[in-house]
Design a protein around this motif. Structure first.
Motif, PDB file in Angstrom:
ATOM      1  N   THR A 174      -1.884  12.996   8.337  1.00  0.00           N
ATOM      2  CA  THR A 174      -2.365  14.028   7.412  1.00  0.00           C
ATOM      3  C   THR A 174      -1.285  14.987   6.946  1.00  0.00           C
ATOM      4  OG1 THR A 174      -2.972  15.452   9.276  1.00  0.00           O
ATOM      5  CG2 THR A 174      -4.666  13.958   8.432  1.00  0.00           C
ATOM      6  N   ALA A 175      -0.180  15.104   7.679  1.00  0.00           N
ATOM      7  CA  ALA A 175       0.859  16.087   7.351  1.00  0.00           C
ATOM      8  C   ALA A 175       1.397  15.944   5.928  1.00  0.00           C
ATOM      9  CB  ALA A 175       1.998  16.002   8.369  1.00  0.00           C
ATOM     10  N   ALA A 202      -8.168  13.011  -0.007  1.00  0.00           N
ATOM     11  CA  ALA A 202      -7.962  11.703   0.622  1.00  0.00           C
ATOM     12  C   ALA A 202      -9.118  11.350   1.532  1.00  0.00           C
ATOM     13  CB  ALA A 202      -6.651  11.697   1.413  1.00  0.00           C
ATOM     14  N   GLN A 203      -9.332  10.050   1.686  1.00  0.00           N
ATOM     15  CA  GLN A 203     -10.290   9.515   2.636  1.00  0.00           C
ATOM     16  C   GLN A 203      -9.518   8.659   3.630  1.00  0.00           C
ATOM     17  OE1 GLN A 203     -13.723  10.238   2.574  1.00  0.00           O
ATOM     18  NE2 GLN A 203     -12.984  11.727   1.058  1.00  0.00           N
ATOM     19  N   SER A 204      -9.693   8.938   4.911  1.00  0.00           N
ATOM     20  CA  SER A 204      -8.959   8.205   5.945  1.00  0.00           C
ATOM     21  C   SER A 204      -9.766   8.227   7.234  1.00  0.00           C
ATOM     22  CB  SER A 204      -7.583   8.830   6.173  1.00  0.00           C
ATOM     23  OG  SER A 204      -7.722  10.125   6.745  1.00  0.00           O
ATOM     24  N   ILE A 205      -9.209   7.691   8.277  1.00  0.00           N
ATOM     25  CA  ILE A 205      -9.881   7.724   9.572  1.00  0.00           C
ATOM     26  C   ILE A 205     -10.081   9.174  10.028  1.00  0.00           C
ATOM     27  CG2 ILE A 205      -7.701   7.522  10.829  1.00  0.00           C
ATOM     28  CD1 ILE A 205     -11.162   6.067  11.803  1.00  0.00           C
ATOM     29  N   VAL A 206      -9.208  10.081   9.586  1.00  0.00           N
ATOM     30  CA  VAL A 206      -9.345  11.499   9.948  1.00  0.00           C
ATOM     31  C   VAL A 206     -10.597  12.093   9.313  1.00  0.00           C
ATOM     32  CG1 VAL A 206      -8.291  13.780   9.784  1.00  0.00           C
ATOM     33  CG2 VAL A 206      -6.860  11.779  10.253  1.00  0.00           C
ATOM     34  N   THR A 207     -10.846  11.795   8.043  1.00  0.00           N
ATOM     35  CA  THR A 207     -12.038  12.343   7.384  1.00  0.00           C
ATOM     36  C   THR A 207     -13.309  11.744   7.975  1.00  0.00           C
ATOM     37  OG1 THR A 207     -11.885  10.680   5.620  1.00  0.00           O
ATOM     38  CG2 THR A 207     -10.799  12.782   5.233  1.00  0.00           C
ATOM     39  N   VAL A 208     -13.233  10.486   8.435  1.00  0.00           N
ATOM     40  CA  VAL A 208     -14.400   9.881   9.087  1.00  0.00           C
ATOM     41  C   VAL A 208     -14.682  10.599  10.410  1.00  0.00           C
ATOM     42  CG1 VAL A 208     -15.363   7.771  10.069  1.00  0.00           C
ATOM     43  CG2 VAL A 208     -13.966   7.652   8.001  1.00  0.00           C
ATOM     44  N   ILE A 209     -13.623  10.890  11.178  1.00  0.00           N
ATOM     45  CA  ILE A 209     -13.791  11.635  12.436  1.00  0.00           C
ATOM     46  C   ILE A 209     -14.412  12.996  12.165  1.00  0.00           C
ATOM     47  CG2 ILE A 209     -12.506  12.799  14.287  1.00  0.00           C
ATOM     48  CD1 ILE A 209     -10.548  10.444  14.243  1.00  0.00           C
ATOM     49  N   TYR A 240     -10.923   2.150   7.545  1.00  0.00           N
ATOM     50  CA  TYR A 240      -9.690   2.933   7.481  1.00  0.00           C
ATOM     51  C   TYR A 240      -8.765   2.732   8.683  1.00  0.00           C
ATOM     52  CZ  TYR A 240     -12.216   5.292   3.759  1.00  0.00           C
ATOM     53  OH  TYR A 240     -12.918   5.569   2.609  1.00  0.00           O
ATOM     54  N   LEU A 241      -9.274   2.141   9.783  1.00  0.00           N
ATOM     55  CA  LEU A 241      -8.443   1.906  10.962  1.00  0.00           C
ATOM     56  C   LEU A 241      -8.637   0.466  11.427  1.00  0.00           C
ATOM     57  CD1 LEU A 241      -6.468   3.264  12.987  1.00  0.00           C
ATOM     58  CD2 LEU A 241      -8.477   3.696  14.442  1.00  0.00           C
ATOM     59  N   ALA A 242      -7.524  -0.252  11.593  1.00  0.00           N
ATOM     60  CA  ALA A 242      -7.591  -1.651  12.006  1.00  0.00           C
ATOM     61  C   ALA A 242      -8.106  -1.768  13.437  1.00  0.00           C
ATOM     62  CB  ALA A 242      -6.219  -2.294  11.887  1.00  0.00           C
ATOM     63  N   ASP A 243      -8.640  -2.942  13.763  1.00  0.00           N
ATOM     64  CA  ASP A 243      -9.201  -3.154  15.100  1.00  0.00           C
ATOM     65  C   ASP A 243      -8.167  -2.968  16.202  1.00  0.00           C
ATOM     66  OD1 ASP A 243     -11.662  -3.676  14.002  1.00  0.00           O
ATOM     67  OD2 ASP A 243     -11.385  -5.852  13.957  1.00  0.00           O
ATOM     68  N   ASP A 244      -6.906  -3.362  15.927  1.00  0.00           N
ATOM     69  CA  ASP A 244      -5.878  -3.213  16.960  1.00  0.00           C
ATOM     70  C   ASP A 244      -5.257  -1.813  16.947  1.00  0.00           C
ATOM     71  OD1 ASP A 244      -4.392  -3.227  14.659  1.00  0.00           O
ATOM     72  OD2 ASP A 244      -3.220  -5.017  15.157  1.00  0.00           O
ATOM     73  N   ILE A 264      -5.310   4.787   3.798  1.00  0.00           N
ATOM     74  CA  ILE A 264      -5.687   6.074   3.225  1.00  0.00           C
ATOM     75  C   ILE A 264      -5.975   5.852   1.746  1.00  0.00           C
ATOM     76  CG2 ILE A 264      -5.061   8.497   2.948  1.00  0.00           C
ATOM     77  CD1 ILE A 264      -2.858   8.077   4.996  1.00  0.00           C
ATOM     78  N   GLU A 265      -7.097   6.382   1.289  1.00  0.00           N
ATOM     79  CA  GLU A 265      -7.464   6.249  -0.120  1.00  0.00           C
ATOM     80  C   GLU A 265      -7.402   7.628  -0.765  1.00  0.00           C
ATOM     81  OE1 GLU A 265     -11.040   4.480  -2.954  1.00  0.00           O
ATOM     82  OE2 GLU A 265     -11.234   4.479  -0.760  1.00  0.00           O
ATOM     83  N   TYR A 266      -6.547   7.739  -1.778  1.00  0.00           N
ATOM     84  CA  TYR A 266      -6.341   9.011  -2.469  1.00  0.00           C
ATOM     85  C   TYR A 266      -7.009   8.995  -3.835  1.00  0.00           C
ATOM     86  CZ  TYR A 266      -2.712  10.114   0.964  1.00  0.00           C
ATOM     87  OH  TYR A 266      -2.027  10.371   2.127  1.00  0.00           O
ATOM     88  N   SER A 267      -7.692  10.075  -4.157  1.00  0.00           N
ATOM     89  CA  SER A 267      -8.199  10.253  -5.514  1.00  0.00           C
ATOM     90  C   SER A 267      -7.037  10.673  -6.405  1.00  0.00           C
ATOM     91  CB  SER A 267      -9.284  11.336  -5.546  1.00  0.00           C
ATOM     92  OG  SER A 267     -10.370  10.985  -4.721  1.00  0.00           O
ATOM     93  N   VAL A 268      -7.042  10.180  -7.629  1.00  0.00           N
ATOM     94  CA  VAL A 268      -5.966  10.506  -8.569  1.00  0.00           C
ATOM     95  C   VAL A 268      -6.557  11.213  -9.779  1.00  0.00           C
ATOM     96  CG1 VAL A 268      -4.530   8.584  -7.830  1.00  0.00           C
ATOM     97  CG2 VAL A 268      -6.141   8.256  -9.702  1.00  0.00           C
ATOM     98  N   LYS A 269      -5.733  11.987 -10.446  1.00  0.00           N
ATOM     99  CA  LYS A 269      -6.188  12.706 -11.624  1.00  0.00           C
ATOM    100  C   LYS A 269      -6.521  11.716 -12.735  1.00  0.00           C
ATOM    101  CE  LYS A 269      -3.608  16.909 -10.520  1.00  0.00           C
ATOM    102  NZ  LYS A 269      -2.532  17.845 -10.916  1.00  0.00           N
TER     103      LYS A 269
END
Length: 828
Positions: free
Chosen positions: A519-520, A539-546, A594-598, A604-609
């Motif tokens: 996220t940084a 952005a949408q990622s494993i962090v936003t799901v958490i 957003y996160l692989a099984d291993d 990460i999916e970013y929205s764009v203008k």
């Protein structure tokens, strides 16, 4: 002439003698071949999926496919989506939201539409009013039971949720709870083998339901777009081909001035199309939108060949020569020129085989095969058929209606065309140098032409052209809405839901600071990425799901909080336990996107203008990927389209250079072998280079770009344009051998062959220019550019080739060397 040249000329003369002495069997053989190839026409397949055909085999597409296979993305594996776009003065009123839910309820009630879920303003507001409302019917009842004030209060609460606000237009007023447009995403539960045709049927059915819904609601998705792209092929053919044929017919009437010769020319053109389309059917090459140019270009070349055969034959018959020897003389002179033109055209068209894009390669194959068919039909069939028809006319006493050539040395047109020889003999080197400098300037200016690739180029403009209403009702195109929808999405929404940037990051993601490293970089996003609260990238990622699951589940929220040592909402220890809890929860399926099984790869999916260009998004994506601590790769549809744009430019330049170099080598060799004059090959290339340079400069001046079709224009211009310089040069060599004086050889060449070329140029440029009437910008631009390339090639052959031939004569005849030779070349 070398021995090889003598053998080639002897073979050509032997073949021509057999054709003119036995025309009947030749005509029968060609008619039989026409029947055989006509059987392949019903086998032609139509391809409307522009995106798939251009992205196949692209490394960026392969990387994207690999990522999609690794992550269980519902939008590509087992699930498809349709966008419902709602517009109006205010789409957030209670009534407007109810209109959406009632439409969704009708969609949900139909099993064939396979609706799995829906996510939009109406569903979000209803679930906020009643968290237990799971079905669309329950959500409708929740909204019906609420007051207008409760709905507005709920919208204000949801305004801070990025997932809610991104479905609303950029004029969304959170205080007033108003917006002029919204998007609801309908997800479809489909089997793995679900095809594009089935999705198209679903989306077209949903679009039909929107017509009966209250409010201005439309359906949009890949199925709707593919349906319109598919219809465009038929509509474009229906509109363009009658105009092309009418224009060709009108100019052929003027060029031939004889109904029988006109009929023979048209039969040859029809046979060319049948042969080429039959080949497409048998070979399995699909007929896509860009393939519309194939019949147009082949008709143009066929017209050129046909006019030359008939015109050269008439030049002999008006002198009193009998038909058979007259046709033998004409074919002996033209056969070599036709062969040279055919080979150089194949080189020009075939140069596109080096392209990394499959549609460009397929188009190059179709054009190359078609031009070979054109050579045989107009080089062998037409002379034989002409002799048979003239023999029948003589037997039945049918008079000739117009047997004079288009121009001669005594005609006004002939005298005008021959003027360039008189002018060109004075200081030819200065003229050639001036032309080269001007061409270099035009080419340098044109090198800055834009390169783009998007599906909108293959769609009609939002506003229908005014000339369409003058077409008969049967020829008018259907209704097209996708362009209007795409413009609406770009104008009204801060982000485009159908457009995003994907970044794949390689872990390991069980390390303590892995999620913070994820996220940084989003604290300082590039300019093309959309931003959310606090200026961070949306952005949408494993962090936003958490974080989303923590908002729903207090126990999980406490677990996250205990493992968040710096209090920034991102856990930084015991990540393996957090993942185990998350994947075991109802949000496990979403987490797997957003996160692989291993746990060694994250997406990460970013929205764009909405107004960001492909190149900007691609460049910013690559830059943003470099800011991650771990190895990161930018991909996604936008990056893929940007990569295609780069490949298009490379294909254009590679195709042009390859075509020009191979054409030059071939012409030098062929004139060396056939005439013992290899220098003529170099001179022959000069007008071609001039025409291409000015064409490239014109593209930039007119604001045109190299796209999925016009990228071929440079190599095609070489393939078409070489015909003009080859015909003049070849006629010049015949006249020069008899007169040994360039000026005396050029006058009959420019007045006779130049007149035929003038008729061919007018017919070809106006016929292909009719593509400008096509309902899609890409075809219109291509038609205009082809017309300009033919015009430039003709003008360059008439004006630039004569001084080049004078230079060749002076260099070829002088025995002096060094400075004396240079002076002899420069001075008149």
């Amino acid at each position: 002439m070398t021995r090889l040249g003598e053998w080639i000329e002897t073979s050509v003369r032997w073949t021509n003698e057999r054709i003119v002495s036995h025309p009947g069997p030749v005509v029968v053989a060609f008619l039989v071949m026409t029947v055989v190839l006509a059987a392949g026409m019903p086998l032609i397949q139509t391809s409307s999926d522009v995106e798939d055909t251009f992205t196949e085999g692209i490394p960026e597409q392969q990387a994207y496919d690999s990522i999609q296979e690794e992550f269980e993305d519902p939008f590509t594996n087992g699930e498809e989506t349709t966008q419902l776009i709602h517009t109006g003065s205010d789409v957030l009123t209670r009534q407007a939201l109810l209109d959406e839910l009632r439409l969704l309820e009708r969609i949900e009630d139909r099993d064939d539409l396979r609706m799995d879920s829906a996510n939009g303003p109406a569903t979000s507001v209803a679930q906020a009013l009643d968290p237990g409302a799971e079905t669309i019917a329950q959500q409708r009842r929740a909204l019906e039971g609420a007051t207008d004030r409760e709905v507005r209060r709920t919208i204000r609460k949801l305004a801070n949720n990025p997932q809610f606000s991104r479905t609303l237009s950029n004029d969304f007023n959170s205080q007033e709870a108003t917006a002029s447009a919204s998007i609801t995403l309908v997800s479809h539960d489909v089997p793995p083998a679900f095809g594009d045709d089935e999705l198209q049927d679903i989306q077209l059915s949903i679009d039909a339901l929107t017509e009966d819904a209250n409010g201005d609601i439309r359906a949009y998705g890949t199925g709707v777009m593919n349906a319109e792209l598919n219809n465009i092929i038929g509509d474009s053919m229906t509109m363009v081909m009658p105009v092309v044929l009418l224009l060709l017919l009108a100019f052929l009437v003027v060029a031939y001035r004889d109904p029988f010769d006109l009929m023979l020319g048209l039969v040859g053109l029809v046979m060319t199309i049948i042969w080429t389309f039959g080949f497409l059917g048998y070979s399995g090459i699909p007929f896509s939108q860009q393939m519309i140019i194939v019949p147009v270009l082949l008709l143009a070349v066929g017209v050129d060949f046909g006019i030359h055969v008939v015109n050269r034959y008439r030049e002999e018959t008006v002198e009193g020569v009998n038909p058979v020897p007259a046709m033998e003389t004409a074919t002996n002179q033209l056969a070599i020129a036709f062969l040279i033109v055919t080979v150089t055209a194949v080189i020009g068209f075939g140069a596109n085989l080096v392209s990394d894009l499959q549609p460009i390669r397929q188009l190059g194959i179709a054009l190359s095969v078609g031009i070979v068919f054109t050579y045989f039909i107009f080089g062998w069939f037409l002379p034989a058929a002409k002799l048979l028809v003239d023999r029948l006319r003589e037997n039945y006493g049918i008079p000739e209606f117009g047997s004079d050539p288009i121009s001669s040395e005594d005609s006004a047109l002939g005298r005008v065309l021959a003027m360039s020889a008189t002018v060109g003999r004075h200081a030819p080197l200065l003229l050639v140098v001036a032309v080269i400098l001007l061409s270099a300037g035009a080419g340098a200016y044109g090198s800055g032409v834009d390169t783009t690739f998007d599906q909108e180029s293959f769609l009609p403009p939002e506003e229908e052209a005014g000339y369409v209403e003058y077409f008969p009702a049967a020829l008018q195109p259907g209704e097209y809405t996708v362009t209007e929808t795409l413009n609406l999405l770009e104008d009204r929404f801060e982000t485009n839901i159908g457009q995003s940037l994907l970044i794949y990051v390689e872990g390991p993601f069980e390390e303590a600071h892995a999620l913070e490293a994820l996220t940084a970089p989003d604290d300082s996003p590039p300019s093309s990425l959309a931003v959310g609260e606090g200026g961070q990238a949306d952005a949408q990622s494993i962090v936003t799901v958490i974080q989303s699951y923590a908002d729903r589940n207090p126990e999980f929220a406490a677990l996250v909080e205990r493992n968040d040592r710096n209090g920034d909402g991102v856990p930084d220890r015991n990540l393996d336990r957090i993942y185990d809890e998350l994947f075991a929860s109802p949000m496990g399926d979403r987490a797997s996107q957003y996160l692989a099984d291993d746990r060694r790869g994250a997406k990460i999916e970013y929205s764009v203008k909405a107004d960001a260009s492909q190149q900007e998004i691609s460049a910013d994506g690559a830059e943003h990927a470099e800011s991650f601590r771990y190895t990161a790769t930018a991909t996604g549809q936008t990056v893929i389209f940007a990569a295609i744009s780069d490949i298009l430019f490379q294909s254009a330049i590679q195709g042009m250079v390859l075509a020009l170099v191979l054409t030059a080598i071939f012409l030098v060799v062929v004139y060396g072998v056939l005439e013992g004059k290899p220098g003529l090959g170099v001179v022959n290339v000069l007008p071609i280079g001039v025409a291409v340079a000015f064409l490239l400069g014109t593209m930039r001046a007119l604001g045109m770009s190299l796209n999925g079709l016009t990228t071929m224009i440079l190599s095609i211009a070489i393939g078409l344009g070489v015909a003009y310089s080859v015909h003049i040069t070849h006629r010049f060599t015949d006249e020069y051998d008899d007169r040994t004086d360039a000026l005396e050889a050029l006058r009959p060449t420019l007045s006779g062959t130049g007149g035929a070329l003038a008729g061919s140029m007018l017919t070809t440029s106006i016929g292909t220019g009719a593509l400008a009437l096509a309902i899609t910008p890409v075809l219109g631009d291509f038609g205009l550019l082809i017309a300009l390339s033919v015009l430039y090639s003709f003008v360059a052959s008439i004006l630039v080739l004569p001084p080049g031939l004078f230079l060749w004569e002076r260099f070829n005849t002088t025995d002096r060397t060094g400075l004396a030779r240079a002076v002899a070349i420069v001075l008149p």
